[in-house]
Structures are given as C-alpha cells and as structure tokens.
Design an enzyme around this catalytic site. Structure first.
Site, mmCIF file in Angstrom:
data_model
loop_
_atom_site.group_PDB
_atom_site.id
_atom_site.type_symbol
_atom_site.label_atom_id
_atom_site.label_comp_id
_atom_site.label_asym_id
_atom_site.label_seq_id
_atom_site.Cartn_x
_atom_site.Cartn_y
_atom_site.Cartn_z
ATOM 1 N N GLU A 1 -0.491 -2.125 6.096
ATOM 2 C CA GLU A 1 -0.782 -0.855 6.776
ATOM 3 C C GLU A 1 -2.242 -0.569 6.486
ATOM 4 O O GLU A 1 -2.630 -0.387 5.341
ATOM 5 C CB GLU A 1 0.146 0.241 6.248
ATOM 6 C CG GLU A 1 0.079 1.521 7.041
ATOM 7 C CD GLU A 1 -0.789 2.554 6.356
ATOM 8 O OE1 GLU A 1 -1.944 2.727 6.816
ATOM 9 O OE2 GLU A 1 -0.335 3.161 5.385
ATOM 10 N N CYS B 1 -3.605 8.314 5.489
ATOM 11 C CA CYS B 1 -3.727 7.376 6.602
ATOM 12 C C CYS B 1 -3.358 8.040 7.922
ATOM 13 O O CYS B 1 -3.654 7.505 8.991
ATOM 14 C CB CYS B 1 -2.855 6.147 6.363
ATOM 15 S SG CYS B 1 -1.182 6.535 5.826
#
Length: 527
Positions: free
Chosen positions: A264, A301
C-alpha cells in the site's frame, strides 16, 4: 523493558556492530535506547526458524490459532502505560492517538480470531463424485484456501501499532497460518520491540512453534532486500512510499521464484465537489475538510490531497472558508525530522510550479518538527499539463483544482494514478446528473465516499483499503478487514482423497460446522 536487540524467534540477539537511536520529534532529540541491526546470520536464522515453524503451524486447528491471536491482544494490553509512553515518545503523537490506535490493533487481532473460530473464511467448496456419469465418470474434488508460507511484514512509519509489528498484516498472516518476520520501522523500534515481546509471550503461553514470529532491526535497504530475496520467504506486506514499495515489488518479481508483494503505497484521495453541495453546505464542508487535511498532521494515507470543483463564485467562497478554517488550527508534530523535511520539499516544489497560488498557509511560529498546513490552487488546464501537481505531499497539504467545466473535471479524474479513495460531495438529487464522473472516479479508486471525508478507515469486512496501482500493488485485495487474510493464501484442490485424510474443513461430516458450497449449494449440512 527495551533491550535494543532483535527477536530471532523467542531469543533476543544483538551480535551486530551497527546501531541506531530513534528520535523524539516533539523535543527534537534522540531517545535514550540504542538498537542493534540484525546481522546476516541472524536474518538467516529467523527465516529458517519461520520455515520450520510453517511445517507445523499451517496444520494447527483454527481455534488454536484464534487463541494465539487473542493472547497477543491481551499481552499488548498488559504492557499498559509504558507502551503508550514509548509510542508517544517515538512518534510525537498525543496520548489519545496512542490509545485509539492500540484499541484498533486489539480489535484487528480479535476480529481475525473470531474469523478463525467461525471458520468459513477458507471457502470450502466440494463437488462430489458421480462414478456412473456418461460418457465419463466425475471425480470427487474439494477445494479450500491454504497458507503460502513465511511472510515478511514491513512496519509503517505512520501507524506504529495498527500497521506495524502486530498490526493488520501480521494479524492476517498469522490467521492464515503463515509465520511472520517483521522488519521493524526505524522510527519506532522501541515501540516495535515492546509489541514484539507481547507476541513472543503469547506464542510461548500457547505453545506455538519456535520461529512463528521474529522482529528484526535495520534502518537501511539491506535488511529489507535480504528478506525479500530469501528463497524461503513466500510473501511480503508493505505500507509506505511508492519508491519503497516498488523497489520491493521489483526485487520479488526478479527472484527465480517470484513472490507476491502486497504494498500500500500512498494516495492523494481526490474529492469532487459538486455545485449544489457548496450552495447549501459550503461552510460545513470547509470546516470538515480543514479538520480532515490536518488530522494527524496530515500523515494518513487517506488524507484528502486533491479537491476538484468547477470554477465560479461558489468554489471561490468555499476556498475562502476553507482557508479561514484551516488557519485557525494549530500545527502539530510530524513523525520525524526526515518526514518534516520531505513535507517541506514536496510543498515547496509544488508551490514553485507555474500557475500555482497559495490560498492558505499557517504563518505563526512553530516548533522544529511541526508542519504548517498549506492549501494551494491551480486551474484545471495547468493541472492536466503538469504531472508534478498530482504528486503526493505527505502531511497537512491539499491543492484545489478549479476546472473550466465538467468535461475538464472528468479528464482530470481519468488521468489520475490509482487512488485508495475518491469522494463526492453532492446533494442527493444532484448526483444523478454526474454518472460519467462517478464512473470515472470508480475506475481510479478502491473506495468511493458520498458526503464525507476520506480520513478514517473502518476495520470491518466491507472495507477496501487498496486501489489501482500505485495506491496498492494489487487492487484485488484489501489491507484492512478480515478479507486481508486472502493475501496470504492460495486455493488448493484435493481429488479423490480419502475422507479421513482430508482437512476437517472438507470432510463429509463437516465436523467444524462451517458454511461450505457443496455441489453448488451453500450449506452447513454433512454430506
């Protein structure tokens, strides 16, 4: 309780000569502990132990694995205030954030334990034999998910608990039946060692095989590269930068036996603001997004780094309100001096691009590792022509793009890299007129939000925390929720196998009473 050594299985070792200290970003000083990098011999021992552990752990009953995960949660809680204090010292985060993230980590561990106890996650599928079928008999076939093998987990900088030592990657891999080797993040090695001690204590209490878990220290690229290239490692979990994730992906794909890297790697999380949403709720959304952009010093994020709207008075008003609201918020501490430097460099690079204007920036005095929240704006044509403007700036930063019309807005969405999230701010009746924009956004993101903010990731089965590359290296999987376990397993079939030798999940009498698909019928009944 912090020794500065590596956990090689249950043993603490620190035979290396290279040492590190972590930073207290609030005080901008080194912390007192000294940490020793793992040697090549210690790395080799950790991987060999994990491989040996896999031979037995893969076959442990689901309930035994569930008890292990629950015990990890209990041992983390037993570390009490001392763990929270070390977390805050190494991260700069406040106590409330530490408690909240610890709670999420405990919930993740227990969620996977519950998944194992229920048991249906293995997707048992059975097609029984038809020996008298013509022209050819049909064999008995039975399929389920089985673990891949030892998994390497890279701790993340921004979630010292939830995406690190005993975070979602570790919990899901252990649930799948895979031993775990953690590469502890260099910014919070002390926190990592304390959590690792909890995992080891739980493993010993529940008689897990030696090597079921190791925690290794190393600040450079050598440790990570060595682990990814090791032939006994079968998968990798990573949360971090695009450059770091892609480097690991490349290493893994170049192996004689390529392995999956579930990375990720970041996102700017576009937000599409439709006109009626601004006409009716401009101030509400300005306040909400000022909070979202600055939450956790923007070190999520899912931080909303790109706001898209059609230029005009309504968007102008929103930008003014957003500027007012965000400048009211006191800056907060970033995780590390290097992250603050990266934030400054990325922010200044985008500010220096032609056609970019600053509409909000905190002007007061701030401490060394605190970040001045910043909002920029640019027109749609300039944004389309300059790829630099779509780069992620990790921190309290966002850029408002003033599009000429809906067609230009759609072109911008279609040109974006893959993202974790996309958001639509709209009135319910209004949104029906924007199907092409919604479809364009859906093709670029893993999760689409209606009238909300992207920050905040619920840990549940319906959550997708992933998206098209480079948001993640494989958009078919999530890093959050119980379905994250599917990263560490593969489907496996037994053909004409004696019933008593089959795994319990596939035996005729269904001793675990799990839900299975038998001859295309979903059932818990015996065969």
């Amino acid at each position: 309780m912090i020794t500065g050594k590596n956990y090689i299985g249950s043993k603490l070792k620190g035979d290396g000569t290279k040492t590190y200290k972590t930073i207290n970003p609030q005080l901008n000083i080194e912390n007192p502990w000294t940490f020793t990098e793992a040697t090549p011999e210690e790395i080799e021992e950790a991987v060999a132990l994990a491989n040996d552990a896999f031979k037995t752990y893969r076959n442990y009953p689901a309930q035994k694995k569930a008890d292990f995960l629950n015990a990890i949660a209990e041992e983390i809680l037993a570390l009490g205030d001392e763990l929270l204090e070390v977390y805050c010292t190494e991260s700069g985060f406040p106590r409330g954030r530490a408690e909240g993230e610890r709670g999420r980590t405990i919930f993740q561990l227990r969620s996977f334990a519950n998944m194992l106890t229920e048991g249906s996650w293995v997707e048992a599928t059975i097609d029984t034999a038809i020996p008298d079928r013509v022209p050819l008999p049909k064999d008995d076939l039975r399929k389920m998910l089985v673990p891949l093998g030892p998994v390497v987990v890279f701790g993340s900088s921004n979630f010292p608990f939830a995406f690190s030592t005993a975070g979602g990657d570790t919990a899901s891999a252990l649930a799948a039946g895979c031993p775990v080797i953690v590469k502890s993040h260099s910014m919070h090695i002390g926190t990592g060692e304390m959590v690792a001690s909890a995992v080891i204590k739980a493993a010993q209490k529940h008689h897990m095989p030696e090597g079921i878990f190791s925690n290794l220290i190393g600040s450079g690229v050598t440790l990570g590269a060595t682990l990814v290239k090791h032939p006994l490692v079968k998968a990798v979990g990573f949360t971090g930068s695009i450059n770091g994730g892609r480097a690991l992906f490349n290493l893994a794909s170049q192996r004689p036996e390529p392995i999956p890297v579930f990375a990720e790697m970041g996102s700017i999380n576009p937000v599409v603001i439709l006109p009626e949403a601004l006409e009716k709720n401009s101030k509400k959304w300005a306040t909400a997004y000022a909070g979202s952009i600055t939450l956790g010093t923007g070190q999520f994020c899912t931080n909303p780094g790109l706001l898209l709207g059609v230029k005009g008075e309504k968007l102008n008003q929103f930008m003014e309100q957003l500027s007012e609201e965000i400048e009211k918020i006191a800056p907060s501490c970033m995780l590390h001096p290097s992250i603050k430097d990266d934030f400054n460099n990325g922010r200044e690079k985008i500010k220096s691009q032609n056609g970019v204007s600053t509409i909000a920036e905190y002007k007061g005095e701030i401490s060394p590792n605190y970040a001045p929240q910043t909002i920029l704006t640019v027109n749609g044509k300039t944004f389309l022509e300059n790829a630099t403007l779509s780069h992620e700036v990790f921190g309290p930063f966002s850029i408002v793009v003033q599009c000429e019309n809906n067609e230009e807005l759609e072109r911008i969405i279609n040109k974006l890299d893959g993202q974790l999230t996309g958001t639509i701010l709209a009135e319910s009746k209004e949104i029906a007129n924007y199907n092409t924009i919604i479809n364009a956004l859906q093709s670029r993101v893993g999760r689409i939000i209606f009238n909300g903010v992207p920050t905040g990731v619920e840990v549940c089965a319906s959550m997708i925390h992933g998206g098209p590359y480079p948001a993640s290296s494989d958009s078919r999987f999530t890093a959050v929720g119980i379905h994250a376990v599917k990263r560490w397993v593969r489907p496996f079939s037994y053909q004409n196998w004696p019933d008593e030798l089959l795994p319990s999940e596939l035996q005729n009498n269904n001793p675990l009473k799990i839900t299975r698909t038998v001859n295309d019928i979903i059932t818990q009944k015996s065969i």
